[in-house]
Scaffold this active site. Structure first.
Site, PDB file in Angstrom:
ATOM      1  N   ARG A 352       0.972  -1.113  -0.112  1.00 55.00           N
ATOM      2  CA  ARG A 352      -0.261   0.007  -0.102  1.00 55.00           C
ATOM      3  C   ARG A 352       0.847   1.402  -0.157  1.00 55.00           C
ATOM      4  O   ARG A 352       1.975   1.043   0.244  1.00 55.00           O
ATOM      5  CB  ARG A 352      -0.861   0.167   1.250  1.00 55.00           C
ATOM      6  CG  ARG A 352      -0.173   0.070   2.524  1.00 55.00           C
ATOM      7  CD  ARG A 352      -1.094  -0.180   3.825  1.00 55.00           C
ATOM      8  NE  ARG A 352      -0.311  -0.207   4.983  1.00 55.00           N
ATOM      9  CZ  ARG A 352      -1.084  -0.554   6.043  1.00 55.00           C
ATOM     10  NH1 ARG A 352      -2.247  -0.819   6.199  1.00 55.00           N
ATOM     11  NH2 ARG A 352      -0.362  -0.615   7.279  1.00 55.00           N
ATOM     12  N   HIS A 468     -11.504  32.291  20.094  1.00 55.97           N
ATOM     13  CA  HIS A 468     -10.637  33.454  20.253  1.00 55.97           C
ATOM     14  C   HIS A 468      -9.196  33.085  20.466  1.00 55.97           C
ATOM     15  O   HIS A 468      -8.271  33.269  19.694  1.00 55.97           O
ATOM     16  CB  HIS A 468     -10.942  34.335  21.198  1.00 55.97           C
ATOM     17  CG  HIS A 468      -9.848  35.424  21.451  1.00 55.97           C
ATOM     18  ND1 HIS A 468      -8.994  35.610  22.036  1.00 55.97           N
ATOM     19  CD2 HIS A 468      -9.843  36.582  20.541  1.00 55.97           C
ATOM     20  CE1 HIS A 468      -8.357  36.753  22.166  1.00 55.97           C
ATOM     21  NE2 HIS A 468      -8.818  37.599  21.002  1.00 55.97           N
ATOM     22  N   ARG A 574      -6.790  43.255  11.589  1.00 54.44           N
ATOM     23  CA  ARG A 574      -7.687  43.582  12.811  1.00 54.44           C
ATOM     24  C   ARG A 574      -7.492  44.570  13.485  1.00 54.44           C
ATOM     25  O   ARG A 574      -6.312  44.640  14.379  1.00 54.44           O
ATOM     26  CB  ARG A 574      -8.056  42.526  13.730  1.00 54.44           C
ATOM     27  CG  ARG A 574      -8.259  40.976  12.877  1.00 54.44           C
ATOM     28  CD  ARG A 574      -8.429  40.127  13.901  1.00 54.44           C
ATOM     29  NE  ARG A 574      -8.793  38.814  13.238  1.00 54.44           N
ATOM     30  CZ  ARG A 574      -8.016  37.721  12.786  1.00 54.44           C
ATOM     31  NH1 ARG A 574      -6.301  38.102  12.780  1.00 54.44           N
ATOM     32  NH2 ARG A 574      -8.409  36.441  12.224  1.00 54.44           N
ATOM     33  N   ARG A 630      -9.377  46.494   8.440  1.00 52.76           N
ATOM     34  CA  ARG A 630     -10.449  46.631   8.965  1.00 52.76           C
ATOM     35  C   ARG A 630     -10.729  47.323  10.221  1.00 52.76           C
ATOM     36  O   ARG A 630     -10.043  47.601  11.009  1.00 52.76           O
ATOM     37  CB  ARG A 630     -11.011  45.171   9.326  1.00 52.76           C
ATOM     38  CG  ARG A 630     -12.449  45.137   9.892  1.00 52.76           C
ATOM     39  CD  ARG A 630     -12.909  43.690  10.375  1.00 52.76           C
ATOM     40  NE  ARG A 630     -12.386  43.153  11.811  1.00 52.76           N
ATOM     41  CZ  ARG A 630     -12.215  42.119  12.257  1.00 52.76           C
ATOM     42  NH1 ARG A 630     -12.918  41.230  11.679  1.00 52.76           N
ATOM     43  NH2 ARG A 630     -11.740  41.928  13.396  1.00 52.76           N
ATOM     44  N   GLU A 758     -20.677  39.432   6.213  1.00 55.01           N
ATOM     45  CA  GLU A 758     -20.693  38.600   7.178  1.00 55.01           C
ATOM     46  C   GLU A 758     -21.874  38.589   8.047  1.00 55.01           C
ATOM     47  O   GLU A 758     -22.181  37.849   9.002  1.00 55.01           O
ATOM     48  CB  GLU A 758     -19.523  39.103   8.524  1.00 55.01           C
ATOM     49  CG  GLU A 758     -19.790  40.490   8.910  1.00 55.01           C
ATOM     50  CD  GLU A 758     -18.615  41.005   9.688  1.00 55.01           C
ATOM     51  OE1 GLU A 758     -17.969  40.185  10.489  1.00 55.01           O
ATOM     52  OE2 GLU A 758     -18.392  42.360   9.535  1.00 55.01           O
ATOM     53  N   GLY A 779     -16.565  37.528   5.601  1.00 51.74           N
ATOM     54  CA  GLY A 779     -15.884  37.220   6.989  1.00 51.74           C
ATOM     55  C   GLY A 779     -16.733  35.836   7.354  1.00 51.74           C
ATOM     56  O   GLY A 779     -17.898  36.280   7.927  1.00 51.74           O
ATOM     57  N   THR A 780     -16.174  34.764   7.082  1.00 50.51           N
ATOM     58  CA  THR A 780     -16.944  33.428   7.298  1.00 50.51           C
ATOM     59  C   THR A 780     -17.043  33.104   8.732  1.00 50.51           C
ATOM     60  O   THR A 780     -18.055  32.326   8.834  1.00 50.51           O
ATOM     61  CB  THR A 780     -16.485  32.463   6.075  1.00 50.51           C
ATOM     62  OG1 THR A 780     -14.906  32.360   6.500  1.00 50.51           O
ATOM     63  CG2 THR A 780     -16.766  32.691   4.976  1.00 50.51           C
ATOM     64  N   ASN A 781     -16.311  33.640   9.588  1.00 48.39           N
ATOM     65  CA  ASN A 781     -16.555  33.137  10.895  1.00 48.39           C
ATOM     66  C   ASN A 781     -17.698  33.572  11.530  1.00 48.39           C
ATOM     67  O   ASN A 781     -18.729  32.768  11.992  1.00 48.39           O
ATOM     68  CB  ASN A 781     -15.401  33.833  11.678  1.00 48.39           C
ATOM     69  CG  ASN A 781     -13.719  33.210  11.507  1.00 48.39           C
ATOM     70  OD1 ASN A 781     -13.945  32.190  10.989  1.00 48.39           O
ATOM     71  ND2 ASN A 781     -13.067  34.014  11.838  1.00 48.39           N
ATOM     72  N   ASP A 782     -18.007  35.022  11.436  1.00 45.16           N
ATOM     73  CA  ASP A 782     -19.235  35.523  11.649  1.00 45.16           C
ATOM     74  C   ASP A 782     -20.643  35.417  10.833  1.00 45.16           C
ATOM     75  O   ASP A 782     -21.694  35.254  11.329  1.00 45.16           O
ATOM     76  CB  ASP A 782     -19.163  37.229  11.691  1.00 45.16           C
ATOM     77  CG  ASP A 782     -18.581  37.607  13.068  1.00 45.16           C
ATOM     78  OD1 ASP A 782     -18.162  36.788  13.916  1.00 45.16           O
ATOM     79  OD2 ASP A 782     -18.382  38.730  13.166  1.00 45.16           O
TER      80      ASP A 782
END
Length: 895
Positions: A352, A468, A574, A630, A758, A779-782
């Site tokens: 393998r 965070h 940020r 930002r 977001e 802003g895909t976190n929010d």
């Protein structure tokens, strides 16, 4: 009509390596080796479709399987010249699992199946070696008893150890035939004692018991966990391979071993492996005896006193060398092979693609491309992007001893040792004195940023992979273990209790952000050294990818790291992190306390030169590359003082009483700050804050442009926009300040204004917003939080339960939810470009460093992704693989 069983043997096979999905990796490769004419014991493979039927039909088998198994078993008997269950010339078989991808050690195996009281005697007579026969019989009872009958290993080990103790020996090989006969009797008695029924003597009953156990092992907790970690779909199932036994435990002219066609740690093209004389395969893995080196070179490297296989079995070794080269040339990849030597005859049991370190994977891929075995694109496609983490962060010395006291989530890779501290201020103070510290917190907040920056590692009792602590630690390149639930932290007395272990402030601890382990004391680490292979592969990846890769960075250290790894700009700076510095937080709090615009402007005037200096340094480092800044995003209450000393300090600076400070803090407190007075809402109600920030940006851009002669074009990003009018108001503010700065400096200011998408409403109204914005950054976190209605910091408490229940396939904060959040991103992309065809589109959430999410971003046509600096190489490689995948017309995330 479905075919459930496929045979293989010296005269060919009913299968090939291309049938991996049906026959599993093991079955497909056994068939392939037979087709190559290699020495493989005959056998048959029951397909993965039977596994699917087994679980769909309440653990039942499809019609016709029994007949196919009997026919295939007869073919093994014919090829091997032995009979299953025959007392005079018994055929024994192994029963092994084999998923389509390697899951080493996760599923079950049974060896020596077919032995009973009659066939054991027959095997003893046939081999003229009763010791071998009854050693094999006891192995079978122990393995079958555990795997099929569910009897714990220790019940058998106890009997074996007592026998060795009575005989005054330490090794299994020192026991005699009579010893093994007695152990077999004792094992039989133990089985009957545990189950209230005798050990099965019918070989066919044994065979079906083992087949059911192997299918059943697909859903054991360890297999389920492994699949979850490695993203292996549950519905793939496993195949079962039944194969004639060959014996490495028949004497000094027999052996068993495991080898790699190249060194799996370094990637060097050298034969690498171990073997054992007079042993079966599990002995090598179990560590019952110390394995011997395969080669003379390996013997010298490890200073082994034992003879290598190259010396002890030169003919078998020479044949193995030929097969090694042939298999690697055929599969065009490093192979992991298992073999047995029976009476000086070599048999191949498995091949393998071998597991390897990231460093080895790079070297093997680059070397094979340079040797024209594979092309450069295939070399790029062979490296798991996530594995590059191993190369970019310090790791623990694998040879070092460690005392693990707790485990959490491996939130940010790398390892570090330091003195435990329980507050950000103490971390900063002790680090300033030259100490290495680990910041230990229940959870972190933006106010801890200085302590996190000062610490060499971060440990939290709460939080998930995108908490965070995790997000900031990854951005800084700090190791982090999050959500270590066993920690009982008392920050007041500066102590953490883990069951019977007490850690006080100043005690040395070690964390491994790659495994989630927390250890007592200092464990030595190994610093990463990036090889020329790394640089070569990154260059090849850059040649094929379309997506640009930026970094999330706000400190000079972050920006320098991003440049070192080849980032093409900053996709998210940020600015709130800049305000928590000790020299600024008082002025920031003074601004918050101000009653009117005049007071706020006076406080902000103190911050302006510091903020300008921040941007000057970033622009210098980035040398004309785009920098997306930002503007202030978090709610003001996050900046407020908490302790009495802090309140007194702010009161003195603002010229008010401490009661006024307390009242202001109470007034700003919000029930749900994540959805409260933050982002652009702050900029509209307190425009002085954004005015100061954009003034600092423009003045810094002009200063650096005059100083270096290079273009500086900042991209100013407005957070949390939901209505086009919000953006219009703030763009007017930005344009006005830009005109004022340009007039004062006597030179034009070049910039772009865009927004973070977001909120679901922003995605839905993207066409209108794009008429004002020159770029979108998702802003895909929010956006994930607001789409799901879930707090990412609290989600870790239940998301694993959702994954186990099949509600979610992945943590949506780690890998983008393509069907839900991704649909909003796709919709906003289409509508945004309808409103402004030249709209620049990127992503700056944590998903910007996730390979699966990057492929989605490539497929829907985004221009760039932005991620933590230490994930830039991962994102670049993933972007290249996404381009290669798309070019090959393979199914994509949007198909």
């Amino acid at each position: 009509m479905a075919k459930w069983v496929h045979s293989f043997g010296a005269d060919g096979a009913e299968g090939s390596a291309a049938m991996r999905e049906l026959l599993g990796g093991k079955g497909a490769n056994l068939a392939e080796m037979c087709n190559l004419g290699l020495p493989v014991p005959p056998g048959f493979t029951i397909t993965t479709e039977v596994c699917t039927h087994y679980y769909a039909g309440n653990k039942s088998y499809p019609n016709g399987l029994d007949g196919e198994v009997r026919s295939a078993l007869a073919r093994i008997e014919e090829r091997a010249g032995r009979r299953f269950g025959d007392a005079h010339n018994p055929l024994l078989v192994s029963v092994r699992s084999g998923a389509r991808v390697s899951m080493p050690g996760m599923m079950d195996t049974v060896l020596n199946l077919g032995l009973n009281d009659r066939t054991a005697e027959g095997l003893a007579r046939q081999s003229n070696d009763a010791r071998f026969a009854y050693d094999s019989y006891r192995r079978f009872i122990q393995m079958y008893g555990n795997v099929v009958l569910g009897i714990d290993h220790h019940y058998f080990e106890e009997i074996l150890e007592l026998r060795k103790e009575d005989r005054g020996v330490s090794l299994d090989t020192e026991l005699t035939a009579e010893d093994w006969r007695q152990i077999v009797k004792d094992y039989m008695a133990r089985v009957e004692e545990q189950l209230s029924r005798p050990f099965p003597q019918d070989p066919l009953e044994q065979l079906w018991g083992a087949i059911g156990a192997v299918f059943g092992s697909w859903n054991t907790p360890r297999a389920v966990t492994y699949r979850r970690i490695h993203d292996i779909p549950e519905d793939w199932g496993t195949a079962v391979s039944v194969q004639a036994m060959v014996f490495g435990n028949m004497g000094a002219d027999c052996a068993t071993g495991v080898a790699f066609t190249r060194n799996p740690s370094t990637g060097v093209s050298e034969f690498f492996g171990e073997y054992l004389v007079n042993a079966q395969g599990e002995d090598v893995v179990a560590g019952i005896r110390t394995p011997q080196p395969l080669t003379i070179a390996g013997k010298k490297t490890n200073a082994s006193p034992m003879p290598s296989m190259e010396e002890a079995m030169p003919a078998a070794f020479a044949e193995l060398q030929v097969i090694r080269k042939r298999l690697e040339a055929h599969y065009r990849d490093m192979q992991d092979i298992e073999f047995t030597v029976e009476k000086n005859r070599l048999w191949m049991l498995q091949t393998r693609s071998g597991k390897r370190t990231a460093a080895a994977a790079l070297k093997i891929a680059v070397d094979m491309a340079n040797d024209k075995i594979i092309d450069r694109n295939e070399a790029v496609g062979r490296i798991d992007p996530a594995s590059l983490d191993q190369l970019l962060h310090p790791t623990l010395d694998p040879k070092a001893k460690r005392s693990v006291i707790a485990r959490g989530l491996p939130a940010s890779p790398g390892a570090a040792s330091g003195h435990a501290v329980f507050s950000a201020d103490v971390a900063e103070d002790r680090a300033a004195k030259g100490e290495k510290v680990i910041l230990v917190r229940m959870e972190t907040s933006p106010e801890d940023i200085h302590g996190m920056h000062a610490a060499v590692g971060i440990l939290t009792a709460r939080g998930g992979m995108t908490s965070h602590a995790a997000v900031v630690a990854r951005g800084m390149g700090r190791p982090c273990v999050a959500g270590a639930n066993d920690l009982r932290i008392d920050a007041r007395v500066r102590v953490v209790q883990v069951r019977d272990t007490r850690i006080e402030e100043g005690d040395l601890i070690t964390i491994d952000g790659g495994t989630g382990e927390v250890m007592l004391g200092e464990v030595p680490t190994i610093q990463p050294e990036l090889s020329s292979d790394f640089a070569t592969l990154m260059q090849w990846a850059d040649g094929v990818r379309r997506l640009k890769v930026r970094a999330n960075a706000e400190t000079p250290a972050d920006a320098k790291t991003a440049r070192r790894f080849g980032a093409q700009g900053i996709g998210l700076c940020r600015t709130e992190h800049m305000f928590f510095d000790n020299g600024r937080i008082v002025a920031m709090r003074e601004m918050i306390m101000a009653e009117d615009s005049k007071g706020r402007r006076a406080a902000l005037a103190k911050i302006l030169p510091m903020q300008r200096a921040d941007f000057v340094e970033l622009f210098r480092i980035m040398r004309g590359l785009p920098v997306t800044i930002r503007l202030l995003d978090p709610p003001l209450h996050e900046f407020l003082p908490h302790s009495t000393n802090e309140m007194e300090e702010v009161a003195a600076a603002a010229g008010v009483g401490i009661d006024t400070v307390r009242q202001r803090a109470a007034m700003l407190k919000e029930s749900n700050p994540m959805l409260g007075h933050r982002g652009c809402r702050l900029g509209i109600t307190y425009p002085e804050i954004y005015e100061m920030q954009v003034r600092a940006i423009f003045e810094a851009a002009i200063e650096v442009r005059k100083e270096t002669g290079e273009t500086v074009e900042p991209e100013i990003m407005i957070p949390l926009v939901a209505w086009p009018r919000e953006l219009e108001i703030l763009k007017e503010l930005i344009d006005r300040v830009a005109a004022e700065v340009a007039h004062g400096a006597g030179t034009a200011v070049v910039y772009q204004v865009g927004t973070m998408i977001e909120l679901p409403r922003a995605a839905l109204r993207a066409e209108e917003i794009a008429r004002v914005a020159e770029f979108f950054s998702f802003g895909t976190n929010d956006l994930t939080q607001t789409t799901y209605g879930i707090s990412r910091d609290d989600a870790a408490r239940f998301l694993q339960s959702y994954e186990r229940a099949g509600i979610l396939k992945h943590d949506p904060f780690v890998s983008l939810d393509v069907e839900g959040v991704g649909e909003l991103v796709r919709l906003a992309t289409d509508r945004g470009r309808a409103g402004r065809p030249t709209l620049k589109l990127g992503i700056c959430g944590e998903h910007g460093g996730d390979p699966a999410s990057i492929r989605f971003c490539h497929d829907i046509g985004l221009d760039y992704v932005s991620c933590s600096p230490y994930r830039v190489p991962i994102a670049k490689l993933a972007a290249a693989q996404a381009a290669l995948h798309r070019d090959a017309n393979a199914p994509s995330a949007t198909d």
